[in-house]
Design an enzyme around this catalytic site. Structure first.
Site, PDB file in Angstrom:
ATOM      1  N   GLU A  21       0.877  -1.173   0.000  1.00  0.00           N
ATOM      2  CA  GLU A  21       0.000   0.000   0.000  1.00  0.00           C
ATOM      3  C   GLU A  21       0.906   1.212   0.000  1.00  0.00           C
ATOM      4  OE1 GLU A  21      -3.261   0.648   2.800  1.00  0.00           O
ATOM      5  OE2 GLU A  21      -2.914  -1.404   3.425  1.00  0.00           O
ATOM      6  N   ASP A  62      -6.392   8.904   9.804  1.00  0.00           N
ATOM      7  CA  ASP A  62      -5.048   8.525  10.232  1.00  0.00           C
ATOM      8  C   ASP A  62      -4.696   9.040  11.619  1.00  0.00           C
ATOM      9  OD1 ASP A  62      -3.895   7.009   8.027  1.00  0.00           O
ATOM     10  OD2 ASP A  62      -4.197   8.840   6.864  1.00  0.00           O
TER      11      ASP A  62
END
Ligand SMILES: Cc1ncc(COP(=O)(O)O)c(C=O)c1O
Lengths: 394, 251
Positions: free
Chosen positions: B34, B45
């Protein structure tokens, strides 16, 4: 296939809004929509909300004629919708209280909120204290410094204020952090978003709880003046007080205006005028007009008022503007300060810096020939005293 | 089964370091990585990836430069581009396809794009060979999980892992190094999700120590290692060194 929402989640001819949320939040948002719909049909919820708005918030708020200021500016009549007189001092309490009641009904006893100017944080903290809910408010460190009295107020009401250091330390970063916190605690916490933005159903929820402003104002002006005004005007950060005041006037033949923060200059980063400077984009779960750079990164903004420096315009207000139903103007920091000074001296009312952006437009509207104006005074200026003092040499 | 799906932040430690990182990942036998496109407002995040994205943006890792730095790279596992929607929308589907064509990107994981919100955009990219990775969160009901897997369909056994896997979010919250993640809920969750389709599952959010990674593999899923790896690479560790102990089962 769609996500399964049942209320309209897109606005206007360009289908703004939507639900661009991380998967973790999609089910909580679906649950919130369902709870909102059922609450609006529940007489017990509506009665409790009405009672609290009356006895705790102080609604209906007055519609105050401002004859001296009107005369000074050459207007026939000026009316102020006094959200500054609500408990906690701004329109934010209308939404915060209604959502806190909704959270309680959903069995969620933990509340998360973001705040910019601190008014939404204070309103949420007060509502939580009143209803026995725990409250955590995320606030950028720049805003904590410039709106220090509100930080103290939130803490007095028992809320935890979490400083957000990232980026510019203003509202956008506070929303980032509140969304993250909600994703971590969405099984037990409700997120009370403070403006008509974010993923569906928030824009609709917030706007629904704020239209009490315009509904009252419309009835009051008809009663007091015997006619509708020619212009209805409010300031616009995310757009909650603007929609709240303007939406009930959408069917009327008059000029509807939302005022954005012109900041201190015309370049990207110097203002928060999303209509001229913004492009269509997605931030915080909705598609709308967004101040951004060439790479799709959110741009920095600037405004003397902490409540108007959000880089995106709420999707419903943006749609009304793009579809020609609401006009948008901007006022600079300096013009807002002058607008505030005029109101203080002519009428003995200290407006919030946000509301002063709407006041700043009055001379221009008078020059354009407007005779009767209804202005949304979204909040009081106590929180802004230090800015007024330093910028006015008091 | 793919033993590990590492997450790298493009531009951190630097864009110049990216080709070597990808080459090392390939040498380790990994089928996919990724690659995070640094964004200004990474709402899904935690602190480590926020800081990495911030550093990368400061160093000039714009979406355009990231994609240009991938141009022509073949010594790489398949790349799953992990991103927020707005930068892709601003490029537009046509330009995005043009930029992706000469890169090892084979799928897109767009954190804030539920199926159905940008149907035309998504369909155009899928038709060009860039399917969106289906995300299944702890809050996703099994009914909705079935719907998500159907809306973002399995291209079939012949397709590479990068284009087939579904991403299972291991816990509520954001990305980050989850100290002491309780593995029981995720074990039950994977057991519930595996029978829904024949596609591989990757499990991420909060995994870092060899023992948790092994536990995920034993469930028949691919563990994702993100924040912990990004942190170690930022501190100057090499990819091979960082991943060596994490590729062997810790029994
Ligand atoms: C007094 C006041 N007015 C206006 C605003 C702007 O928000 P909105 O556009 O949602 O009304 C704020 C936001 O903090 C505020 O405190």
């Amino acid at each position: 296939m769609t996500l399964g929402f049942t209320l309209p989640d897109r606005f206007g001819s360009q289908a703004l809004g939507g639900c661009y949320a991380p998967e973790t939040l999609v089910q909580p948002l679906l649950d919130l929509e369902a709870a909102f719909r059922s609450a609006l049909l529940d007489p017990a919820y509506l009665a409790e909300l009405k009672g609290e708005l009356r006895h705790f918030v102080g609604r209906p708020t007055p519609l105050t004629p401002a004859p001296r200021l009107a005369a000074q500016l050459g207007l026939k009549a000026l009316f102020l919708k006094r959200e500054d007189l609500t408990h906690t001092g701004a329109h934010k309490i209308n939404n915060a209280l209604a959502q806190a009641l909704l959270a309680k009904r959903m069995g969620k006893h933990e509340i998360i909120a973001e705040t910019g100017a601190g008014q939404h944080g204070v309103a949420t903290a007060a509502a939580c204290a009143r209803l026995g809910l725990s409250c955590t408010v995320y606030m950028g460190i720049t805003d904590m410094a410039r709106q220090a009295p509100n930080v103290a107020r939130m803490r007095l009401f028992g809320a935890k204020v979490e400083p957000v250091e990232a980026g510019q330390g203003t509202l956008k970063e506070a929303v980032n952090e509140a969304l993250r916190a909600w994703a971590a605690r969405c099984d037990r916490a409700h997120y009370i978003l403070g403006s008509a933005l974010g993923p569906h159903p928030f824009p609709t929820l917030v706007r629904t709880f704020q239209t009490v402003i315009g509904e009252e104002a419309r009835a009051q002006i008809l009663e007091q003046a015997g006619a509708l005004p020619e212009v209805v005007i409010a300031c616009a950060g995310g757009g909650s007080n603007g929609l709240g005041l303007l939406v009930p006037f959408l069917g009327d033949p008059l000029q509807r205006i939302a005022v954005e923060a012109g900041g201190h200059g015309p370049d990207l980063g110097e203002h928060a005028a999303r209509l001229d400077g913004g492009r269509m984009g997605v931030l915080h779960g909705c598609k709308t007009l967004l101040l951004q750079d060439d790479h799709g990164h959110t741009a920095e903004t600037a405004s003397i008022s902490a409540g108007l420096d959000y880089p995106a315009l709420g999707p419903e207000l943006a749609a009304l503007i793009l579809d020609g139903k609401v006009e948008v103007r901007r006022a600079s920091d300096e013009e807002a300060l002058s607008g505030a000074r005029r109101l203080c001296q002519a009428e003995g009312i200290l407006p919030a810096l946000e509301s002063s952006h709407a006041l700043a437009l009055l001379p221009a509207l008078a020059a354009e020939g407007a005779a009767t104006i209804l202005l949304g005074l979204s909040g009081r200026g106590d929180k802004d005293l230090s800015t007024y003092q330093s910028r006015s040499g008091l | 089964m793919n033993p590990l799906l590492p997450f790298l932040m493009a531009g951190d430690p630097s864009l110049e370091a990216l080709p070597q990182l990808l080459s090392d990942a390939k040498a380790l036998g990994l089928k996919a990585v990724e690659l995070g496109l640094p964004h200004s407002d990474p709402i899904a995040d935690g602190p480590v990836l926020q800081a990495a994205a911030h550093r990368a943006i400061q160093r000039g890792a714009t979406p355009l430069r990231v994609l240009q730095s991938l141009t022509g790279i073949t010594d790489s596992p398949d790349v799953v581009l992990f991103t927020y929607l707005n930068p892709l929308l601003q490029l537009g589907a046509a330009e995005l396809k043009r930029l992706l064509a000469p890169t090892p990107v084979r799928a897109l994981l767009v954190v804030d794009l539920p199926f159905g919100e940008e149907p035309a955009f998504e369909a155009e990219l899928r038709a060009a060979g860039y399917p969106m990775v289906p995300l299944l969160a702890p809050t996703t009901t099994l009914g909705r999980a079935r719907q998500i897997l159907a809306e973002r369909p399995d291209p079939g056994e012949g397709a590479p892992f990068a284009q087939r896997f579904a991403y299972v979010v291991a816990r509520l919250g954001v990305t980050g190094t989850g100290q002491g993640l309780d593995l029981k809920p995720i074990s039950e969750r994977v057991a519930d999700l595996l029978p829904l389709s024949s596609r591989p599952l990757a499990v991420g959010f909060g995994l870092s120590d060899p023992r948790s990674l092994t536990a995920i593999r034993r469930l028949g899923a691919t563990p994702v290692i993100g924040s912990a790896l990004v942190q170690e690479l930022a501190e100057g560790r090499g990819l091979r060194e960082a991943l060596a102990s994490r590729l062997v089962d810790d029994l």
